[in-house]
Each structure stands twice: as structure tokens, then as C-alpha cells.
Design an enzyme around this catalytic site. Structure first.
Site, short mmCIF file in Angstrom:
data_model
loop_
_atom_site.label_atom_id
_atom_site.label_comp_id
_atom_site.label_asym_id
_atom_site.label_seq_id
_atom_site.Cartn_x
_atom_site.Cartn_y
_atom_site.Cartn_z
N LYS A 25 38.89 54.96 68.55
CA LYS A 25 38.85 55.58 67.31
C LYS A 25 37.22 56.11 66.75
O LYS A 25 36.83 56.82 66.84
CB LYS A 25 39.76 55.01 66.37
CG LYS A 25 39.71 55.27 65.06
CD LYS A 25 40.84 56.77 64.64
CE LYS A 25 40.38 57.21 63.17
NZ LYS A 25 41.32 57.60 62.54
N ARG B 32 37.82 64.84 67.38
CA ARG B 32 38.71 64.52 65.93
C ARG B 32 40.23 64.75 65.85
O ARG B 32 41.05 64.07 65.96
CB ARG B 32 37.79 63.84 64.58
CG ARG B 32 38.56 63.09 63.68
CD ARG B 32 37.79 62.55 62.91
NE ARG B 32 38.53 61.47 61.87
CZ ARG B 32 38.16 60.51 61.27
NH1 ARG B 32 36.88 60.69 60.84
NH2 ARG B 32 38.66 59.98 60.41
N LYS C 135 39.02 58.95 56.25
CA LYS C 135 39.77 59.42 56.28
C LYS C 135 40.29 58.90 54.82
O LYS C 135 41.51 58.02 55.24
CB LYS C 135 41.04 60.65 56.56
CG LYS C 135 39.99 61.36 58.17
CD LYS C 135 41.14 61.63 58.21
CE LYS C 135 40.57 62.96 59.67
NZ LYS C 135 41.81 63.43 60.16
N HIS D 32 53.82 65.80 61.01
CA HIS D 32 53.69 66.02 59.54
C HIS D 32 54.63 67.36 58.99
O HIS D 32 55.96 67.19 57.42
CB HIS D 32 52.28 66.86 59.08
CG HIS D 32 51.70 65.51 59.12
ND1 HIS D 32 50.31 66.02 59.41
CD2 HIS D 32 51.82 64.30 58.70
CE1 HIS D 32 49.47 65.05 59.76
NE2 HIS D 32 50.54 64.24 59.06
N HIS E 24 50.82 64.87 65.03
CA HIS E 24 51.14 65.22 63.80
C HIS E 24 51.58 66.14 63.11
O HIS E 24 51.90 66.12 62.44
CB HIS E 24 49.74 64.86 62.97
CG HIS E 24 49.08 63.06 63.26
ND1 HIS E 24 49.23 62.47 65.11
CD2 HIS E 24 48.96 61.86 62.52
CE1 HIS E 24 49.50 61.18 65.04
NE2 HIS E 24 48.88 60.88 63.29
N ASN F 67 44.87 63.65 66.37
CA ASN F 67 46.68 64.34 65.23
C ASN F 67 47.29 65.06 66.30
O ASN F 67 48.56 65.14 65.93
CB ASN F 67 45.77 65.66 65.25
CG ASN F 67 45.19 64.89 63.34
OD1 ASN F 67 46.10 64.72 62.51
ND2 ASN F 67 44.23 65.64 63.55
N GLU G 281 51.23 55.21 67.57
CA GLU G 281 49.79 56.05 66.94
C GLU G 281 48.92 55.23 68.85
O GLU G 281 47.93 55.52 68.54
CB GLU G 281 48.82 55.21 65.66
CG GLU G 281 49.54 56.33 65.13
CD GLU G 281 49.10 57.40 64.35
OE1 GLU G 281 48.65 58.08 65.47
OE2 GLU G 281 49.66 57.63 63.19
N HIS H 173 55.92 57.51 58.04
CA HIS H 173 54.57 58.34 59.55
C HIS H 173 54.98 57.80 60.68
O HIS H 173 54.95 59.31 61.23
CB HIS H 173 53.24 58.28 58.75
CG HIS H 173 52.37 58.81 59.20
ND1 HIS H 173 52.38 59.82 59.22
CD2 HIS H 173 51.76 58.46 60.11
CE1 HIS H 173 51.72 60.93 59.81
NE2 HIS H 173 50.72 59.32 60.55
N GLU I 244 35.47 65.88 62.34
CA GLU I 244 36.31 67.29 62.37
C GLU I 244 35.82 68.76 61.95
O GLU I 244 37.11 68.95 61.80
CB GLU I 244 37.57 67.34 61.73
CG GLU I 244 38.60 67.12 62.57
CD GLU I 244 40.10 66.81 62.07
OE1 GLU I 244 40.67 64.94 61.17
OE2 GLU I 244 41.33 67.38 62.48
N ARG J 283 31.35 57.95 40.58
CA ARG J 283 31.27 58.93 42.19
C ARG J 283 31.45 58.20 43.47
O ARG J 283 30.29 58.46 44.30
CB ARG J 283 30.45 59.99 41.40
CG ARG J 283 30.33 60.42 40.24
CD ARG J 283 28.98 61.63 40.48
NE ARG J 283 29.34 62.61 38.70
CZ ARG J 283 29.29 62.42 37.93
NH1 ARG J 283 28.38 61.10 37.65
NH2 ARG J 283 28.83 63.19 36.89
N1 GLY Z 1 43.97 59.93 61.86
C1 GLY Z 1 43.39 61.05 62.57
C2 GLY Z 1 42.16 60.95 61.95
O1 GLY Z 1 41.55 59.84 61.24
O2 GLY Z 1 40.74 61.35 62.36
#
Ligand code: GLY
Length: 361
Positions: A222, A239, A141, A250, A246, A243, A183, A263, A232, A119
Site C-alpha cells: 500500500k 492507486r 483517503k 461498491h 471494488h 480497487n 483486502e 465492505h 490516484e 480547515r
Molecule cells: N482503498 C483504496 C485506496 O486507498 O486507494
């Protein structure tokens, strides 16, 4: 680069250490954890093992390790199960710490294993790729891909610390470095016009003198975004701005099968797509779109699809994106170069036109 940064999240705050030599820093970390009677395990991949054999087999010789295949296909339920079995077989307790040494794939995989094993155990991110240094290792994330889409399983689980050592980048394959540059360009486009101008003037390379300062700037951005919108949940912006490019990227990864495009390569095309969509919406000029294409291409990244992917498959893949709300296509758009915003209710025909311009069939 010596001083660190803090990702400021109250009781869950953690440092980003900028270190000159990965081996020295990682050894000191393991010694500190061992002195606290905290068992340590290591997750890495075969590519990192080949490039960092000395660090892994000598410096970290006493640390049990699991080495997974390099590449996006390791962000799978199957490999995740292997990581959990490894942690269980090593009898890692709740106070144990998983060191995650690698790029975004290993970081996401290891972070999710740490989030769920017993957990939740602590983990430390030691990114070895540019992409992981500027983006995926910071912000908590974690996740896996499913056949139905990218990152559809995951958890927010912040690391205890991040160690950024740019000496790793000198052995990074050129294609991987370029993928990370996507990025970096993203940060310039979404929020720092002077960073963008710097990248246009002098594209970053593994040995460029500006690289440490550029990485630090991306980490600052960031950390600020994550502090303001950790999960987000902001209705607009927040946040989700990270993207940029992206949703398109994606879709490319999903349609081609994970791993065909790195990616960051898919994000490179995605940035070119986001610029065109922003032009179609009346925000950017043709000259701005040209600037985006040129800065992406100057970092050895594609700005068009390499092959004529089916438009219908790309559009269907976009509907799987987590950013789709109530069936509406939602994108990060550029209001100008250096300023981004989220925008919903975008006409699908505009998106289809963008895909066709980039070579979709
Ligand atoms: N890579 C996008 C984020 O961390 O929100």
C-alpha cells in the site's frame, strides 16, 4: 513485529508503527502529545468500546471521547456533524490531535472530520480491524457515503502516524476478520503471486503465526502504491489498482443498503466478479477463476450474491462509481494472478454476464 515502515511522501511522510501492545503504545503517544501541550480527543465506535473497554476507559481515561454507532451507516453527513460538534465542544485547537481508534468506517469518518475541522487538524490512525490495518488506515483517503453512492464526499488527508497492533485482532468478530481478509487477498491478486500462494496454502486467521508478516507485506504494498500515485491521478494503473473487486463490491453495498454486506464481504464477491470479467476478456483461465473462488471462500467470504439482486440496479450503481470516466465502465482486471491493470471501455454486456453468473436476477 517491531520495526516500522514509512509512507514516503516528502514533507507529508509518516510512519506505520508495528507494535506488540496497543495500550502501551497509545499511552506513550498520548503522554508525548500532552507533554507538547497538544490537546487530544478520541473517536471510536460502540463495538470497539465493548471490546477495548480497558484501553479506552482506563488507559485513555483522561482523553475526551466520542463513541459512534458501529457500522457503515456512521459514514454519514449526520454522524460527521456530530464529530465536528464534539471537537468544537472540546475546544480542540488547530494544534490538537484526533486519535481515531477503530475500523475503516471510523477511520474514514474521523479522517474527514480531521481534514475539515478548523480547515485541518492532525490525526493518528489506530486501526482495530484487519481491513483498516492493511488498507484504509494507510494512504490518507477519508470520506463519507451519500445516498447516491459510496465515498462520494471526502478528502485526501494523511494521518501523522499509523499504529498497527495485531493484539486487537484476537477480539475482532470472525465476520469482521474475514472481511479484512478480502483486502489481503486483493493484494496477492493484484501484485504478489507469492502472497497469494501463501494464502491459498494457509488461510490467515487471527492467531496465525504468519499474520504479522502478511499485514506488514500488505502495508508495504500500500505504501509503495500511494508513494507512486498519491492522489490516484495516474492515467492507467497506479492507486486505482487497489480497487480490484471494488467497483462490483461498491455496487452490491449500494444496492443492498450500506451495512447489509460488510465492505470486505462485498469485495469478496467483487474479487470473484473481477476474476470472471478477466476471464471473459481472455486474461484468466477457468482454473485461475477457480483458484480465486477457492481462496476467497477459504477465508469465510462469499463468492456469489447471497440473494438475487436486480441486475438493472447493480448496473445503475456502477455508473455512480468514481472510476467511471465519461460514462465508460472502467475496471481493474487481472492480467494474470498476481498482476492487475486498469481497463476502460468495457462492454456492458460482459459485465451483465458476470453479474448473472454470480446470481443477479
Ligand atoms: N482503498 C483504496 C485506496 O486507498 O486507494
Amino acid at each position: 513485529m517491531t520495526s516500522g515502515l514509512t509512507v514516503d511522501l516528502g514533507s507529508r511522510s509518516y510512519p506505520i508503527h508495528f507494535v506488540g501492545n496497543a495500550g502501551v503504545a497509545v499511552l506513550a503517544l498520548v503522554q508525548e502529545l500532552t507533554a507538547q501541550s497538544r490537546p487530544v480527543a478520541l473517536l471510536t465506535d460502540q463495538g470497539v468500546l465493548a471490546a477495548q473497554r480497558d484501553l479506552i476507559e482506563r488507559t485513555l481515561a483522561g482523553v475526551p471521547r466520542l463513541v459512534v454507532h458501529a457500522g457503515e451507516t456512521s459514514k454519514s453527513l449526520e454522524t460527521y456533524g456530530r464529530v465536528l460538534d464534539f471537537l468544537a465542544s472540546q475546544k480542540i485547537p488547530r494544534k490538537g490531535v484526533l486519535l481515531v481508534l477503530g475500523g475503516g468506517v471510523v477511520g474514514d469518518l474521523g479522517g474527514f472530520a480531521a481534514a475539515s475541522f478548523l480547515r485541518g487538524i492532525e490525526y493518528v490512525q489506530i486501526p482495530t480491524t484487519l481491513l483498516a490495518m492493511v488498507d484504509s488506515s494507510v494512504g490518507g483517503k477519508t470520506g463519507l457515503n451519500l445516498g447516491a453512492g459510496k465515498n462520494l464526499v471526502g478528502a485526501f488527508h494523511h494521518p501523522q502516524a499509523v499504529y498497527v497492533a495485531t493484539d486487537f485482532l484476537t477480539t475482532l468478530p470472525a465476520r469482521e476478520f474475514a472481511a479484512g481478509a478480502a483486502e489481503v487477498i486483493k493484494y496477492g491478486l493484484l501484485g504478489d503471486a507469492s502472497l497469494l500462494a501463501q494464502l491459498e496454502k494457509t488461510p490467515v486467521t487471527p492467531r496465525s503465526a504468519e499474520l504479522p508478516q502478511v499485514i506488514r507485506r500488505c502495508c508495504e504494498m500500500k505504501a509503495a502504491v500511494v508513494r507512486a500515485d498519491e492522489r490516484e491521478t495516474a492515467a492507467e494503473g497506479g492507486r486505482a489498482l487497489l480497487n480490484l473487486g471494488h467497483t462490483f463490491g461498491h455496487a452490491i453495498e449500494q444496492v443492498t443498503g450500506y451495512g447489509h454486506y460488510l465492505h470486505g464481504e462485498a469485495v469478496g464477491v467483487g474479487l470473484a466478479a473481477a476474476a470472471r470479467l478477466s476471464q471473459a476478456l481472455g486474461y484468466l483461465s477457468a482454473a485461475d477463476v477457480g483458484r480465486v473462488d477457492r481462496v476467497v471462500a477459504a477465508h469465510a467470504l462469499p463468492t456469489r450474491l447471497r440473494e438475487g439482486l436486480p441486475l438493472s440496479a447493480l448496473m445503475a450503481a456502477m455508473q455512480q462509481d468514481k472510476k467511471v470516466r465519461a460514462g465508460q465502465l472502467r475496471f481493474v482486471v487481472l492480467k494474470r494472478l498476481g498482476e492487475a491493470a486498469t481497463q476502460g471501455n468495457i462492454d456492458a454486456s460482459l459485465v451483465e454476464t458476470v453479474w448473472r453468473e454470480l446470481g443477479a436476477a
